[in-house]
Enzyme design. Structure first.
Site, PDB file in Angstrom:
ATOM      1  N   HIS A  76       0.858  -1.072   0.096  1.00 14.80           N
ATOM      2  CA  HIS A  76      -0.184  -0.034  -0.074  1.00 14.80           C
ATOM      3  C   HIS A  76       0.681   1.232   0.071  1.00 14.80           C
ATOM      4  O   HIS A  76       0.928   1.853   0.820  1.00 14.80           O
ATOM      5  CB  HIS A  76      -0.903  -0.065   1.204  1.00 14.80           C
ATOM      6  CG  HIS A  76      -2.042  -1.069   1.400  1.00 14.80           C
ATOM      7  ND1 HIS A  76      -2.982  -1.376   0.338  1.00 14.80           N
ATOM      8  CD2 HIS A  76      -1.929  -2.241   1.981  1.00 14.80           C
ATOM      9  CE1 HIS A  76      -3.469  -2.493   0.394  1.00 14.80           C
ATOM     10  NE2 HIS A  76      -3.069  -3.089   1.419  1.00 14.80           N
ATOM     11  N   CYS A  77       1.732   1.716  -1.136  1.00 12.17           N
ATOM     12  CA  CYS A  77       2.550   2.521  -1.293  1.00 12.17           C
ATOM     13  C   CYS A  77       2.280   3.187  -2.250  1.00 12.17           C
ATOM     14  O   CYS A  77       1.888   2.588  -3.306  1.00 12.17           O
ATOM     15  CB  CYS A  77       4.060   1.820  -1.033  1.00 12.17           C
ATOM     16  SG  CYS A  77       5.364   3.190  -1.290  1.00 12.17           S
TER      17      CYS A  77
END
Length: 194
Positions: A76-77
């Site tokens: 989740h970047c």
């Protein structure tokens, strides 16, 4: 009777000598094969659990004496989209013996909540086929042994998706998060290292 005993002794001696010669020959061939096998850098001789799997892998079993790219990843970047480019890089050079290994990490608090979710993002959403490892630390005193070495040789990851090129000679080159996997300084260095 005397001739028969001499004959048996000679036969036994010749058989033992033949076995010794075969053993010496086999050992010499094994030594020759070992001399031509690629030497794995000591810091890669580490065992890791694969992502969302009961299997483990020693990085030396992946190393083929060719360049290897190691990446700290997170699900989740803003850079998670680089999975696609990393897979493209791997597909382009894997026939040349290049390996790519992703080290999932939550050191920047952007990893998925479970290995199942991380695996779904990697394998299903981005089609990753290169080796992905279970979450581990990549910086600080808790860094795994491989990243401890990479951090001391170059610099610790300042964010997710730092890339480390290991040349066949064991030299380490570091590329930050903003360096794209393909058509970049990383790919140029990889081609030069082949």
């Amino acid at each position: 009777m005397f001739h028969k005993n001499i004959s048996v002794l000679l036969s036994t001696f010749i058989g033992a000598a033949t076995i010794s010669l075969v053993t010496i020959s086999a050992a010499t061939n094994a030594d020759s094969a070992d001399a031509t096998a690629p030497s794995c850098p000591a810091f890669l001789n580490q065992e890791f659990k694969k992502l969302h799997s009961s299997e483990s892998v020693n990085l030396c079993s992946l190393y083929k004496g060719k360049p290897m790219v190691l990446v700290n990843t997170a699900s989740h970047c803003g850079y998670t989209r680089q999975f696609k480019g990393l897979e493209a890089l791997y597909q382009k050079y894997k026939a040349d013996g290049v390996e790519l290994v992703g080290f999932a990490s939550d050191d920047f608090k952007q990893e998925a909540g479970s290995e199942l979710e991380a695996a779904t993002i990697c394998y299903k959403n981005y089609g990753v086929t290169f080796t992905m490892l279970s979450p581990t630390h990549v910086r600080g005193s808790d860094a795994n042994p491989v990243f401890s070495h990479l951090n001391s040789e170059t610099s610790k990851p300042s964010w997710n998706f730092n890339k480390y090129l290991i040349t066949s000679a064991g030299k380490v080159e570091h590329f930050g998060s903003n360096v794209e996997p393909t058509e970049s300084k990383l790919e140029a260095a990889l081609k030069q290292a082949l």
